[in-house]
Design a protein around this motif. Structure first.
Motif, short mmCIF file in Angstrom:
data_model
loop_
_atom_site.label_atom_id
_atom_site.label_comp_id
_atom_site.label_asym_id
_atom_site.label_seq_id
_atom_site.Cartn_x
_atom_site.Cartn_y
_atom_site.Cartn_z
N ASP A 11 0.88 -1.28 0.00
CA ASP A 11 -0.06 0.13 -0.04
C ASP A 11 0.95 1.18 0.01
O ASP A 11 0.53 2.31 -0.70
N GLU A 12 2.05 1.28 0.80
CA GLU A 12 2.87 2.26 0.85
C GLU A 12 3.60 2.46 -0.67
O GLU A 12 3.67 3.72 -1.09
N SER A 13 3.94 1.55 -1.50
CA SER A 13 4.49 1.84 -2.67
C SER A 13 3.62 2.22 -3.63
O SER A 13 3.81 3.24 -4.42
N LYS A 14 2.22 1.73 -3.57
CA LYS A 14 1.16 2.20 -4.36
C LYS A 14 1.01 3.71 -4.14
O LYS A 14 0.61 4.37 -5.13
N PHE A 20 3.81 10.17 -7.42
CA PHE A 20 4.92 10.30 -8.55
C PHE A 20 4.04 10.46 -9.87
O PHE A 20 4.44 11.41 -10.63
N ARG A 21 2.96 9.53 -10.23
CA ARG A 21 2.20 9.66 -11.46
C ARG A 21 1.53 11.11 -11.34
O ARG A 21 1.26 11.71 -12.44
N VAL A 22 0.99 11.64 -10.46
CA VAL A 22 0.10 12.60 -10.10
C VAL A 22 1.02 13.77 -10.67
O VAL A 22 0.93 14.62 -11.64
N PHE A 23 2.21 13.86 -9.97
CA PHE A 23 3.22 14.90 -10.48
C PHE A 23 3.86 14.80 -11.88
O PHE A 23 4.04 15.91 -12.59
N SER A 66 8.94 12.04 -17.08
CA SER A 66 9.55 10.94 -17.46
C SER A 66 10.31 10.15 -16.38
O SER A 66 9.86 9.04 -16.09
N MET A 67 10.98 10.88 -15.45
CA MET A 67 11.88 10.37 -14.54
C MET A 67 10.81 9.90 -13.47
O MET A 67 10.94 8.91 -13.02
N LEU A 68 9.94 10.73 -13.18
CA LEU A 68 8.88 10.54 -12.02
C LEU A 68 8.02 9.30 -12.37
O LEU A 68 7.57 8.43 -11.73
N TRP A 69 7.57 9.17 -13.83
CA TRP A 69 6.68 7.94 -14.21
C TRP A 69 7.36 6.97 -14.23
O TRP A 69 7.02 5.82 -13.64
N LYS A 70 8.98 6.68 -14.32
CA LYS A 70 9.63 5.50 -14.29
C LYS A 70 9.82 5.16 -12.76
O LYS A 70 9.62 3.97 -12.26
N LYS A 71 10.12 5.86 -12.01
CA LYS A 71 9.97 5.74 -10.43
C LYS A 71 8.71 5.18 -9.94
O LYS A 71 8.92 4.25 -8.97
N ALA A 72 7.66 5.68 -10.61
CA ALA A 72 6.42 5.03 -10.11
C ALA A 72 6.17 3.70 -10.53
O ALA A 72 5.69 2.87 -9.97
N ASN A 73 6.62 3.40 -11.93
CA ASN A 73 6.55 2.19 -12.36
C ASN A 73 7.43 1.07 -11.57
O ASN A 73 7.08 -0.21 -11.40
N LYS A 74 8.49 1.67 -10.96
CA LYS A 74 9.62 0.64 -10.29
C LYS A 74 8.65 0.22 -8.98
O LYS A 74 8.90 -1.06 -8.39
N LEU A 75 7.80 1.22 -8.63
CA LEU A 75 7.18 0.85 -7.18
C LEU A 75 5.87 0.12 -7.43
O LEU A 75 5.76 -0.91 -6.53
N ASP A 76 5.22 0.39 -8.35
CA ASP A 76 3.85 -0.56 -8.66
C ASP A 76 3.91 -0.59 -10.24
O ASP A 76 3.27 0.07 -10.91
N SER A 200 10.37 -7.40 1.56
CA SER A 200 11.51 -6.49 1.44
C SER A 200 11.61 -5.81 -0.15
O SER A 200 11.50 -4.58 -0.36
N PHE A 201 11.08 -6.82 -0.77
CA PHE A 201 10.91 -6.14 -2.37
C PHE A 201 9.73 -5.34 -2.51
O PHE A 201 9.87 -4.39 -2.89
N GLU A 202 8.62 -5.71 -1.84
CA GLU A 202 7.28 -5.18 -2.12
C GLU A 202 7.32 -3.63 -1.45
O GLU A 202 6.81 -2.71 -1.86
#
Length: 226
Positions: A11-14, A20-23, A66-76, A200-202
């Motif tokens: 839930d924290e990662s989501k 990140f996606r909103v920004f 794009s950087m923010l979007w990639k960070k979001a995809n790594k988390l979720d 730990s991964f999630e």
């Protein structure tokens, strides 16, 4: 197959991914708004300098988004099962990067009132900016639920092969998980978390075992009588 662990973003990662996606979308919206401003107000010989300035600002916004979007995809990350959704979510940075410039590029080169000099300078800069925005937005190794699932099970198997229980430790600032809570890398840290490799991964995206802990575990196995 019953031991197969499937990655599910915490839930924290989501929540972080959503932020990140909103920004990212806000940055893209501002970039596209500036593009329309440039199209209607700045495509002329007299305002070429300001046109170039706006192009640079749009490029900066596109790269940050794009950087923010990639960070979001790594988390979720998305699942590879839905090919279209996976492609769009993984490569949206590249798509939006191109869209932030393509109409402007077309209108610069097709504008009959612009001099050849302005078309050459402003048009070339816009094309280069579009290419940079597009390429920087491409994710050449996009994360996926399946990729993370494979990595989790691989790391869990590593522990199993060393006769180590799936009970590891990590810190909020670390990038490795630890078998031993008294490992000198984390022994004096107050922000330790204990859980499974999957957790730990999630929760932190950690998929690498501490080399010190690995060496210690292997040594203990060698010294354990059969």
């Amino acid at each position: 197959m019953s031991d197969q662990k499937v990655f599910v973003a915490s839930d924290e990662s989501k929540a972080k991914a959503k932020q990140f996606r909103v920004f990212a979308f806000l940055a893209w919206i501002v970039a596209i708004a500036l593009q329309f401003f440039a199209i209607f107000k700045l495509i002329s010989d007299e305002t070429m300098v300001w046109l170039i300035v706006v192009i640079v600002v749009i490029l900066a916004l596109a790269i940050v988004a794009s950087m923010l979007w990639k960070k979001a995809n790594k988390l979720d990350p998305a699942s590879e099962k839905d090919k279209v959704k996976f492609f769009v979510q993984s490569q949206l940075g590249a798509i939006m990067g191109v869209l932030a410039f393509l109409p402007l590029v077309i209108l610069i080169f097709t504008n009959k009132d612009l001099s050849g000099k302005t078309k050459g300078i402003a048009g070339s800069i816009a094309v280069v900016a579009m290419l940079v925005a597009g390429i920087s937005g491409v994710d050449f190794n996009p994360p996926s639920v399946e990729q993370y699932t494979e990595e989790i099970n691989k790391q869990t198997s590593v522990l199993k092969d060393m006769n180590v229980p799936d009970n590891v430790h990590w810190t909020s600032a670390g990038n490795k998980y630890h078998i031993y809570e008294d490992c000198y890398h984390i022994a004096n840290r107050d922000n330790k978390t204990t859980g499974t490799v999957k957790q730990s991964f999630e929760q932190r995206g950690i998929s690498e075992l501490c080399k010190t802990c690995e060496k210690r575990a292997l040594g203990e196995n060698e010294n354990t009588p059969e």
